[in-house]
Design a protein around this motif. Structure first.
Motif, mmCIF file in Angstrom:
data_model
loop_
_atom_site.group_PDB
_atom_site.id
_atom_site.type_symbol
_atom_site.label_atom_id
_atom_site.label_comp_id
_atom_site.label_asym_id
_atom_site.label_seq_id
_atom_site.Cartn_x
_atom_site.Cartn_y
_atom_site.Cartn_z
ATOM 1 N N LEU A 157 0.846 -1.191 0.000
ATOM 2 C CA LEU A 157 0.000 0.000 0.000
ATOM 3 C C LEU A 157 0.880 1.238 0.000
ATOM 4 C CD1 LEU A 157 -2.852 1.356 0.361
ATOM 5 C CD2 LEU A 157 -2.384 1.309 2.830
ATOM 6 N N LYS A 158 0.645 2.131 -0.951
ATOM 7 C CA LYS A 158 1.375 3.386 -1.008
ATOM 8 C C LYS A 158 0.430 4.519 -0.635
ATOM 9 C CE LYS A 158 2.732 5.650 -4.837
ATOM 10 N NZ LYS A 158 3.513 5.992 -6.055
ATOM 11 N N ILE A 159 0.865 5.317 0.324
ATOM 12 C CA ILE A 159 0.098 6.485 0.737
ATOM 13 C C ILE A 159 0.902 7.719 0.323
ATOM 14 C CG2 ILE A 159 -1.035 7.701 2.636
ATOM 15 C CD1 ILE A 159 -0.970 5.075 4.217
ATOM 16 N N SER A 160 0.319 8.512 -0.555
ATOM 17 C CA SER A 160 0.991 9.729 -1.046
ATOM 18 C C SER A 160 0.493 10.933 -0.265
ATOM 19 C CB SER A 160 0.703 9.920 -2.531
ATOM 20 O OG SER A 160 1.087 8.787 -3.267
ATOM 21 N N ASP A 161 1.355 11.971 -0.186
ATOM 22 C CA ASP A 161 0.958 13.212 0.479
ATOM 23 C C ASP A 161 0.348 12.905 1.852
ATOM 24 O OD1 ASP A 161 -1.523 15.802 -0.125
ATOM 25 O OD2 ASP A 161 0.403 15.910 0.918
ATOM 26 N N SER A 162 1.102 12.198 2.683
ATOM 27 C CA SER A 162 0.585 11.724 3.970
ATOM 28 C C SER A 162 0.035 12.866 4.817
ATOM 29 C CB SER A 162 1.690 10.997 4.746
ATOM 30 O OG SER A 162 2.124 9.856 4.053
ATOM 31 N N GLN A 163 -1.069 12.578 5.484
ATOM 32 C CA GLN A 163 -1.728 13.559 6.351
ATOM 33 C C GLN A 163 -1.786 13.022 7.775
ATOM 34 O OE1 GLN A 163 -5.541 14.278 4.478
ATOM 35 N NE2 GLN A 163 -4.588 15.028 2.595
ATOM 36 N N LEU A 164 -1.920 13.945 8.729
ATOM 37 C CA LEU A 164 -1.950 13.536 10.126
ATOM 38 C C LEU A 164 -3.073 12.527 10.380
ATOM 39 C CD1 LEU A 164 -1.253 16.952 11.895
ATOM 40 C CD2 LEU A 164 0.348 15.073 11.491
ATOM 41 N N GLY A 165 -4.170 12.675 9.642
ATOM 42 C CA GLY A 165 -5.300 11.766 9.812
ATOM 43 C C GLY A 165 -5.045 10.365 9.283
ATOM 44 N N ASP A 166 -3.925 10.171 8.612
ATOM 45 C CA ASP A 166 -3.605 8.826 8.131
ATOM 46 C C ASP A 166 -2.995 7.963 9.226
ATOM 47 O OD1 ASP A 166 -2.405 10.165 4.953
ATOM 48 O OD2 ASP A 166 -4.430 9.545 5.567
ATOM 49 N N ALA A 167 -2.633 8.573 10.337
ATOM 50 C CA ALA A 167 -2.044 7.807 11.442
ATOM 51 C C ALA A 167 -3.047 6.782 11.950
ATOM 52 C CB ALA A 167 -1.621 8.739 12.569
ATOM 53 N N ALA A 168 -2.661 5.518 11.936
ATOM 54 C CA ALA A 168 -3.574 4.435 12.298
ATOM 55 C C ALA A 168 -2.839 3.102 12.187
ATOM 56 C CB ALA A 168 -4.785 4.409 11.361
ATOM 57 N N MET A 169 -3.542 2.036 12.570
ATOM 58 C CA MET A 169 -3.075 0.679 12.240
ATOM 59 C C MET A 169 -3.626 0.326 10.870
ATOM 60 S SD MET A 169 -1.200 -1.008 14.457
ATOM 61 C CE MET A 169 -1.562 -2.747 14.233
ATOM 62 N N TYR A 170 -2.798 -0.275 10.049
ATOM 63 C CA TYR A 170 -3.225 -0.713 8.731
ATOM 64 C C TYR A 170 -3.103 -2.228 8.649
ATOM 65 C CZ TYR A 170 -3.428 4.084 7.143
ATOM 66 O OH TYR A 170 -3.772 5.403 6.989
ATOM 67 N N PHE A 171 -4.201 -2.861 8.244
ATOM 68 C CA PHE A 171 -4.241 -4.310 8.133
ATOM 69 C C PHE A 171 -4.432 -4.722 6.683
ATOM 70 C CE2 PHE A 171 -4.316 -5.613 12.510
ATOM 71 C CZ PHE A 171 -4.865 -4.543 13.196
ATOM 72 N N CYS A 172 -3.635 -5.662 6.265
ATOM 73 C CA CYS A 172 -3.776 -6.298 4.970
ATOM 74 C C CYS A 172 -4.628 -7.556 5.161
ATOM 75 C CB CYS A 172 -2.390 -6.652 4.451
ATOM 76 S SG CYS A 172 -2.330 -7.475 2.868
ATOM 77 N N ALA A 173 -5.502 -7.860 4.224
ATOM 78 C CA ALA A 173 -6.369 -9.028 4.368
ATOM 79 C C ALA A 173 -6.610 -9.673 3.010
ATOM 80 C CB ALA A 173 -7.699 -8.630 5.002
ATOM 81 N N SER A 174 -6.877 -10.954 3.043
ATOM 82 C CA SER A 174 -7.213 -11.673 1.808
ATOM 83 C C SER A 174 -8.494 -12.456 1.993
ATOM 84 C CB SER A 174 -6.077 -12.630 1.411
ATOM 85 O OG SER A 174 -6.021 -13.727 2.305
ATOM 86 N N LYS A 175 -9.161 -12.699 0.909
ATOM 87 C CA LYS A 175 -10.374 -13.517 0.895
ATOM 88 C C LYS A 175 -10.327 -14.416 -0.319
ATOM 89 C CE LYS A 175 -14.490 -12.548 -0.698
ATOM 90 N NZ LYS A 175 -14.965 -13.846 -1.173
ATOM 91 N N GLY A 176 -10.889 -15.601 -0.182
ATOM 92 C CA GLY A 176 -10.879 -16.566 -1.278
ATOM 93 C C GLY A 176 -11.845 -16.193 -2.384
ATOM 94 N N PRO A 177 -12.146 -17.129 -3.292
ATOM 95 C CA PRO A 177 -12.983 -16.850 -4.461
ATOM 96 C C PRO A 177 -14.399 -16.434 -4.070
ATOM 97 C CG PRO A 177 -11.890 -18.967 -4.673
ATOM 98 C CD PRO A 177 -11.684 -18.524 -3.275
ATOM 99 N N SER A 178 -15.130 -15.893 -5.057
ATOM 100 C CA SER A 178 -16.540 -15.575 -4.847
ATOM 101 C C SER A 178 -17.259 -16.807 -4.320
ATOM 102 C CB SER A 178 -17.178 -15.135 -6.166
ATOM 103 O OG SER A 178 -16.618 -13.934 -6.602
ATOM 104 N N GLY A 179 -18.100 -16.620 -3.354
ATOM 105 C CA GLY A 179 -18.798 -17.741 -2.741
ATOM 106 C C GLY A 179 -18.160 -18.166 -1.441
ATOM 107 N N THR A 180 -16.914 -17.758 -1.216
ATOM 108 C CA THR A 180 -16.286 -17.993 0.083
ATOM 109 C C THR A 180 -16.389 -16.718 0.891
ATOM 110 O OG1 THR A 180 -14.077 -17.295 -0.604
ATOM 111 C CG2 THR A 180 -14.653 -19.591 -0.976
ATOM 112 N N TYR A 181 -16.173 -16.832 2.179
ATOM 113 C CA TYR A 181 -16.428 -15.667 3.004
ATOM 114 C C TYR A 181 -15.373 -15.424 4.062
ATOM 115 C CZ TYR A 181 -18.169 -19.635 5.616
ATOM 116 O OH TYR A 181 -18.281 -20.853 6.215
ATOM 117 N N LYS A 182 -14.445 -16.349 4.237
ATOM 118 C CA LYS A 182 -13.451 -16.161 5.292
ATOM 119 C C LYS A 182 -12.367 -15.194 4.838
ATOM 120 C CE LYS A 182 -13.508 -20.079 8.386
ATOM 121 N NZ LYS A 182 -12.834 -21.282 8.861
ATOM 122 N N TYR A 183 -12.083 -14.252 5.720
ATOM 123 C CA TYR A 183 -10.997 -13.314 5.510
ATOM 124 C C TYR A 183 -9.823 -13.717 6.399
ATOM 125 C CZ TYR A 183 -14.332 -10.047 3.388
ATOM 126 O OH TYR A 183 -15.257 -9.448 2.590
#
Lengths: 115, 114
Positions: free
Chosen positions: A77-103
Motif C-alpha cells: 500500500l502506497k500512501i501519497s501526500d501523507s496527512q496527520l489523519g492517516d495515522a492508524a493501524m493498517y491491516f492487509c487481508a485476503s479472501k478466497g474466491p466468490s462464494g467464500t467468506y473467510k478473511y
C-alpha cells in the motif's frame, strides 16, 4: 491455507511525504481478493482499498494506491501526500474466491505521521 | 444510514463470570462476522452467520464461546467462565453477503478480564 504477512510492525512518515506498507500473502487459489483496512484509535475498521486478483491494473483510491505483484504474492500500500489523519493501524487481508467468506488478516502495521 | 453498532464499548469482568457482547448489523445485511483482536495481533475469525444457513463456528477457540443471531439481525457473542486470556477487543462486521464481499465493521467491545 491462506496466510497474510505484514513484516513492518511500525512505520513513520513525515507529513506530505510518501510511505509504502508491505504485505505478502500465500494462497493456492487462482481467484481471490485483497484488501487494506485502516483502524484509527477509535477502533472502527475502515476499508481503504481492494484489489481483485484477476485484475492486472493496480487499484487506486485518491492518495492510496497498491502495488500488486501477483507472481511474487505481494500487495503493498502506497500512501501519497501523507496527512496527520492517516495515522492508524493498517491491516492487509485476503479472501478466497466468490462464494467464500473467510478473511485472513495480517498482524498490522502502525503508521505514525510526523508533523 | 446507521452503521454497525456494538455494545458495550468496554466491559470489565472478573475471571469466571459470563459476559454477553451485542452486535447490531446494518439493516439488510445478511452476513455477520465476529472477530477477536488481541494486543499486537491481527483479527482472528471466530464465527460467521449467513442468512438462515448454519453458522460457521470453526473459529471459536473453546466451548466456552458461543454466538447466536436472532431473526437474521442482532447477534450476541457469549463467553462463559471468562479467563484472563479472553481479554481482547471483539469486533463485529456485516456485509450484504454472497458475492458482495465488503465488510463494514463496528467499533468493537474491549473486554478486560481481571
Amino acid at each position: 491455507a491462506q496466510t497474510v504477512t505484514q513484516s513492518q510492525p511500525e512505520m513513520s512518515v513525515q507529513e506530505a511525504e510518501t510511505v509504502t506498507l508491505s504485505c505478502t500473502y500465500d494462497t493456492s487459489e487462482s481467484d481471490y481478493y485483497l484488501f487494506w483496512y485502516k483502524q484509527p484509535p477509535s477502533r472502527q475498521m475502515i476499508l481503504v482499498i481492494r484489489q481483485e486478483a484477476y485484475k492486472q491494473q493496480n487499484a487506486t483510491e485518491n492518495r492510496f494506491s497498491v502495488n500488486f505483484q501477483k507472481a511474487a504474492k505481494s500487495f503493498s500500500l502506497k500512501i501519497s501526500d501523507s496527512q496527520l489523519g492517516d495515522a492508524a493501524m493498517y491491516f492487509c487481508a485476503s479472501k478466497g474466491p466468490s462464494g467464500t467468506y473467510k478473511y485472513i488478516f495480517g498482524t498490522g502495521t502502525r503508521l505514525k505521521v510526523l508533523a | 444510514g446507521a452503521g454497525v453498532s456494538q455494545s458495550p464499548s468496554n466491559k470489565v469482568t472478573e475471571k469466571g463470570k459470563d459476559v454477553e457482547l451485542r452486535c447490531d448489523p446494518i439493516s439488510g445485511h445478511t452476513a455477520l462476522y465476529w472477530y477477536r483482536q488481541s494486543l499486537g495481533q491481527g483479527l482472528e475469525f471466530l464465527i460467521y452467520f449467513q442468512g438462515n444457513s448454519a453458522p460457521d463456528k470453526s473459529g471459536l477457540p473453546s466451548d466456552r464461546f458461543s454466538a447466536e443471531r436472532t431473526g437474521g439481525s442482532v447477534s450476541t457473542l457469549t463467553i462463559q467462565r471468562t479467563q484472563q486470556e479472553d481479554s481482547a477487543v471483539y469486533l463485529c462486521a456485516s456485509s450484504l453477503g454472497r458475492a458482495n464481499y465488503e465488510q463494514y465493521f463496528g467499533p468493537g467491545t474491549r473486554l478486560t478480564v481481571t
